[in-house]
Write an enzyme that holds these catalytic residues in place. Structure first.
Site, PDB file in Angstrom:
ATOM      1  N   THR A 165       0.812  -1.221   0.000  1.00 47.38           N
ATOM      2  CA  THR A 165       0.000   0.000   0.000  1.00 47.38           C
ATOM      3  C   THR A 165       0.845   1.271   0.000  1.00 47.38           C
ATOM      4  O   THR A 165       0.330   2.371  -0.134  1.00 47.38           O
ATOM      5  CB  THR A 165      -0.953   0.032   1.222  1.00 47.38           C
ATOM      6  OG1 THR A 165      -0.149  -0.089   2.392  1.00 47.38           O
ATOM      7  CG2 THR A 165      -1.967  -1.088   1.170  1.00 47.38           C
ATOM      8  N   TYR A 197       3.894   3.945  -1.412  1.00 44.60           N
ATOM      9  CA  TYR A 197       4.079   4.622  -2.695  1.00 44.60           C
ATOM     10  C   TYR A 197       4.855   3.738  -3.682  1.00 44.60           C
ATOM     11  O   TYR A 197       4.380   3.470  -4.795  1.00 44.60           O
ATOM     12  CB  TYR A 197       4.819   5.943  -2.430  1.00 44.60           C
ATOM     13  CG  TYR A 197       5.273   6.683  -3.663  1.00 44.60           C
ATOM     14  CD1 TYR A 197       4.350   7.286  -4.512  1.00 44.60           C
ATOM     15  CD2 TYR A 197       6.634   6.779  -3.970  1.00 44.60           C
ATOM     16  CE1 TYR A 197       4.761   7.964  -5.637  1.00 44.60           C
ATOM     17  CE2 TYR A 197       7.060   7.455  -5.098  1.00 44.60           C
ATOM     18  CZ  TYR A 197       6.120   8.053  -5.929  1.00 44.60           C
ATOM     19  OH  TYR A 197       6.548   8.717  -7.049  1.00 44.60           O
ATOM     20  N   GLN A 198       6.030   3.267  -3.249  1.00 45.67           N
ATOM     21  CA  GLN A 198       6.838   2.414  -4.132  1.00 45.67           C
ATOM     22  C   GLN A 198       6.202   1.043  -4.309  1.00 45.67           C
ATOM     23  O   GLN A 198       6.167   0.495  -5.415  1.00 45.67           O
ATOM     24  CB  GLN A 198       8.260   2.245  -3.571  1.00 45.67           C
ATOM     25  CG  GLN A 198       9.099   3.512  -3.526  1.00 45.67           C
ATOM     26  CD  GLN A 198       9.508   3.998  -4.913  1.00 45.67           C
ATOM     27  OE1 GLN A 198       9.150   3.424  -5.938  1.00 45.67           O
ATOM     28  NE2 GLN A 198      10.261   5.083  -4.942  1.00 45.67           N
ATOM     29  N   LYS A 209      -3.966  -3.010   7.115  1.00 49.25           N
ATOM     30  CA  LYS A 209      -4.727  -2.715   5.892  1.00 49.25           C
ATOM     31  C   LYS A 209      -5.331  -3.972   5.262  1.00 49.25           C
ATOM     32  O   LYS A 209      -5.699  -3.970   4.098  1.00 49.25           O
ATOM     33  CB  LYS A 209      -3.820  -1.993   4.880  1.00 49.25           C
ATOM     34  CG  LYS A 209      -3.201  -0.706   5.435  1.00 49.25           C
ATOM     35  CD  LYS A 209      -3.479   0.487   4.561  1.00 49.25           C
ATOM     36  CE  LYS A 209      -3.111   1.772   5.298  1.00 49.25           C
ATOM     37  NZ  LYS A 209      -2.261   2.658   4.523  1.00 49.25           N
ATOM     38  N   THR A 244      14.656  -2.646  -0.283  1.00 53.58           N
ATOM     39  CA  THR A 244      14.976  -1.563   0.660  1.00 53.58           C
ATOM     40  C   THR A 244      16.468  -1.227   0.767  1.00 53.58           C
ATOM     41  O   THR A 244      17.291  -2.111   0.964  1.00 53.58           O
ATOM     42  CB  THR A 244      14.453  -1.940   2.059  1.00 53.58           C
ATOM     43  OG1 THR A 244      13.111  -2.374   1.922  1.00 53.58           O
ATOM     44  CG2 THR A 244      14.538  -0.762   3.009  1.00 53.58           C
ATOM     45  N   GLU A 245      16.760   0.070   0.679  1.00 59.33           N
ATOM     46  CA  GLU A 245      18.117   0.568   0.879  1.00 59.33           C
ATOM     47  C   GLU A 245      18.208   1.177   2.271  1.00 59.33           C
ATOM     48  O   GLU A 245      17.244   1.755   2.756  1.00 59.33           O
ATOM     49  CB  GLU A 245      18.430   1.644  -0.175  1.00 59.33           C
ATOM     50  CG  GLU A 245      19.817   2.244  -0.013  1.00 59.33           C
ATOM     51  CD  GLU A 245      20.173   3.250  -1.107  1.00 59.33           C
ATOM     52  OE1 GLU A 245      19.341   3.490  -2.004  1.00 59.33           O
ATOM     53  OE2 GLU A 245      21.293   3.770  -1.048  1.00 59.33           O
ATOM     54  N   GLU A 247      32.027  -4.280  -8.439  1.00 51.90           N
ATOM     55  CA  GLU A 247      32.490  -2.924  -8.145  1.00 51.90           C
ATOM     56  C   GLU A 247      33.499  -2.995  -7.008  1.00 51.90           C
ATOM     57  O   GLU A 247      33.749  -4.066  -6.452  1.00 51.90           O
ATOM     58  CB  GLU A 247      31.313  -2.007  -7.805  1.00 51.90           C
ATOM     59  CG  GLU A 247      30.556  -2.415  -6.566  1.00 51.90           C
ATOM     60  CD  GLU A 247      29.248  -1.632  -6.361  1.00 51.90           C
ATOM     61  OE1 GLU A 247      28.672  -1.131  -7.331  1.00 51.90           O
ATOM     62  OE2 GLU A 247      28.802  -1.545  -5.210  1.00 51.90           O
ATOM     63  N   HIS A 264      27.160   3.256  -2.783  1.00 47.95           N
ATOM     64  CA  HIS A 264      26.698   2.031  -2.130  1.00 47.95           C
ATOM     65  C   HIS A 264      27.401   1.870  -0.785  1.00 47.95           C
ATOM     66  O   HIS A 264      28.584   2.179  -0.669  1.00 47.95           O
ATOM     67  CB  HIS A 264      27.045   0.799  -2.969  1.00 47.95           C
ATOM     68  CG  HIS A 264      26.128   0.585  -4.129  1.00 47.95           C
ATOM     69  ND1 HIS A 264      26.510  -0.134  -5.240  1.00 47.95           N
ATOM     70  CD2 HIS A 264      24.854   0.973  -4.358  1.00 47.95           C
ATOM     71  CE1 HIS A 264      25.504  -0.172  -6.096  1.00 47.95           C
ATOM     72  NE2 HIS A 264      24.486   0.500  -5.587  1.00 47.95           N
TER      73      HIS A 264
END
Lengths: 382, 290
Positions: free
Chosen positions: B17, B19-20, B43, B97-98, B209, B247
């Site tokens: 529910t 935004y993302q 919800k 999630t970050e 990286e 990162h």
């Protein structure tokens, strides 16, 4: 976040790890007062960078007048890019032996690693090379925690003299407690010294806390002081990932990997990036505008390369931010722009429309490789 | 076949529910991913894009027999969401999630292993098996079904390389964004093992990286265990030591984790390393021509 030595020691002391007598000074008068109280002292500049001793950031004083003289020398001095504004004035210890204990994250084993060495005073890589037989490591499970047998193994394997076992074992436990409680990424006592009178003290200390945990580590968050260059601090306050580099091509890209890759392409083309700037995912027009302002306020930047591959980030939103920035500030230097991905057409149309009535030197390119080449060409060399 | 997810994957969205969560649930549905439910505490009973929302993962699994979950929950609650997912029997967890605290991530890692589940991420763009299923936030339009497996620490570079491949007419079997944090659920070796066994995958692209030693470890694994060709790319040649490059995991510490050492290790293991994302696609194209 990195804590200063004096802050790290405050937490060590709070948890029962003994530290030398010391006080923080912010001017020469304070240094004088503290030296009168402590006698022979060591003046330790409080800067958030390793290797300050070798860089002339730690000075010894035999008496009060020498302390004052050395303090004058130290305040305002540049230590590896950091200005000395605070000095920890510490009693000079009569040192019998130096040791090392450190705790950090072990990425490979997904655990917490404890490193103990029965010699210290240099950095841990150096200890590992020079005295591999004096160093011991144990990976601790983040689920089960530190076990007593692991401490025993550390003590035996590091060749620690038996008379220090009890005290060092207790210090390891306390340091581990600090590491877990405050969600540290790294904590270290180097050197852990044994004085001639037999006391074991943390003569120096490092404590780095995970930024992501600061929302629940209030005690740490309160002590946070942003460090770095002026632009780095400004970027951090605005939530932009920015690192200053020493070249002349300003880089803006979306995503950490893309930003690094863009820097690398510039380098491969024979140019030098002036910075790393990642606008992240789903950037707003305001953030893009702020980023442009930030980059162009660096006087060493001769050309800007904006490299966007939209996924979550939308090219039309990036275009909107760029146009806003161009309308507000006068940008004399050329800008190379690559827009690809989500809403690419819309973004390109907005830019084309804007360019009809603007004198910004904007160069649109189709690929990142082409953009890097163009930016290097426009920068006129390193 | 594909790895980790395919047309049989039945997924729920934790945080549907938000935004993302809501935006990307819609996109995943549009792609044809079998999203069977969502979870947002408090919800339950609602619907989002016609998908039922539940209060708990347990309830969602009981009602829908979901076997996968995508997590769009803020960092302070994301760790709990992963625990809830695997304790409710979810087998594949993708955590977008970050910014999750690293001490939480350490515990997550061991929790997921205890349950024999697969965790992708955190701080990742997700996973896509083109033409079959997509769990995450990738711009799926640029992917094409085929036989190149991609495993990457960077979201945007993954898109860039996949896009270049697709432009050459080369499709992908599964693309896995493993994430940019220091402690992640699945590392290169976990994914390489799966690509090696997957009959759809012919060539693997590894995008690494700076920071850590995962690429060096992967190189050892490739040299001894991989029969399929691997093409590599490493970002951060110009990254200065001691600075985090966006990162949480991209940092050269104590002189370790440089791009140079990673490129060297990969090349020694027989991996052809492209100097640019475009060159990576060219190398893959050349391998197909042979």
């Amino acid at each position: 976040m990195k804590l200063y030595e004096y802050q790290a020691k405050e937490f060590f002391s709070k948890h029962g790890i003994k530290i030398p007598k010391s006080k923080l000074a912010t001017d020469v008068n304070e240094v004088e007062e503290i030296a009168k109280e402590l006698g022979k002292v060591v003046l330790k500049s409080q800067v958030l960078v390793g290797g300050r001793g070798k860089a002339g950031g730690i000075l010894k004083a035999q008496d009060v007048s020498e302390a004052v003289e050395k303090a004058k020398e130290l305040f305002g001095k540049d230590i590896k890019g950091f200005r000395v504004e605070k000095i920890l004035v510490e009693e000079m210890l009569d040192i019998e032996r130096e040791m090392y204990v450190g705790i950090t994250l072990d990425r490979a084993n997904k655990g917490i690693v404890i490193i103990l060495s029965s010699v210290g005073g240099m950095d841990i890589e150096e200890i590992a090379i020079k005295h591999p037989d004096k160093i011991s490591k144990k990976v601790v499970s983040p689920v089960w925690g530190l076990r007593d047998y692991q401490i025993r193994e550390l003590l035996y394997e590091s060749g620690m003299p038996k008379e220090y076992f009890k005290e060092v074992s207790s210090i390891i436990k306390k340091l581990y407690e600090i590491f877990v409680k405050y969600e540290a990424e790294l904590t270290e006592i180097n050197p852990l010294v044994v004085t001639r009178s037999g006391e074991i003290l943390a003569a120096d200390g490092r404590l780095n806390i995970d930024d992501n945990a600061l929302y629940r580590q209030k005690e740490m968050a309160e002590r946070r002081e942003l460090a770095g260059s002026k632009l780095e601090i400004e970027a951090e306050e605005k939530g932009i990932n920015y690192v200053k580099l020493d070249g002349n091509i300003g880089v803006i890209a979306n995503g950490a990997g893309m930003s690094m890759s863009t820097m690398d392409l510039i380098y491969l083309e024979g140019g030098k990036p002036a910075n790393f700037l990642d606008i992240g995912g789903g950037a707003s027009a305001e953030l893009v505008e702020t980023s442009i302002n930030l980059i162009t306020s660096d006087p060493s930047v001769r050309v800007v390369f904006i490299n966007i591959f939209g996924g979550i980030t939308r090219c039309d939103v990036v275009a909107e931010g760029l146009i806003k920035a161009f309308n507000k500030i006068k940008i004399d230097i050329p800008v190379v722009l690559r827009l690809a991905g989500t809403n690419e057409e819309e973004g390109k149309e907005m830019i084309a429309e804007f360019m009809k009535s603007s004198d910004v030197k904007l160069y649109m390119v189709d690929t990142m490789e082409e953009g890097a080449k163009k930016a290097v060409e426009l920068s006129g060399g390193v | 076949m594909a790895i980790i997810i395919d047309e049989n994957t039945k997924a729920i969205v934790q945080g549907i529910t938000g935004y993302q969560g809501s935006f990307h649930a819609k996109r995943m549905l549009d792609y044809g991913t079998n999203i069977v439910g969502g979870v947002t505490p408090g919800k339950g009973g609602m619907e989002v894009h016609g998908i039922p929302v539940f209060n708990t993962v347990k309830e969602a699994v009981e009602e829908t027999s979901a076997n996968a979950s995508v997590i769009f929950v803020p960092p302070a609650f994301a760790s709990d969401a992963v625990f809830e997912a695997v304790d409710s029997g979810i087998e594949v967890v993708v955590c977008i999630t970050e910014g999750i605290p690293v001490h939480d991530e350490l515990k997550l890692y061991w929790k997921v292993r205890e349950k024999n589940a697969v965790l992708i991420g955190p701080n990742c763009p997700g996973i896509i098996s083109p033409g079959k299923s997509h769990l995450g936030i990738m711009p799926y339009e640029i992917f094409k079904e085929g036989s190149v497996g991609i495993v990457s620490r960077s979201g945007t570079l993954t898109y860039q390389i996949a896009y270049n491949l697709t432009n050459f007419g080369i499709g992908q079997s599964t693309v896995v964004g493993i994430g940019g944090d220091r402690i992640i659920g699945s590392d290169f070796i976990d994914i390489l093992k799966k690509f090696e066994k997957d009959d759809q995958t012919e060539i693997v692209v590894l995008v690494g990286e700076i920071g850590g030693a995962d690429e060096e470890n992967a190189a050892e694994f490739i040299a001894s265990e991989m029969s399929k060709p691997v093409v590599g790319y490493i970002a951060g040649i110009t990254a200065p030591p001691g600075k985090r490059m966006g990162h949480a995991g991209a940092i050269i510490e104590g002189g370790k984790g440089t791009a140079e050492s990673k490129i060297k290790a990969l090349e020694k293991a027989g991996v052809r390393v492209g100097r640019t994302p475009f060159e990576v696609a060219e190398i893959v194209r050349d391998l197909y021509k042979k």
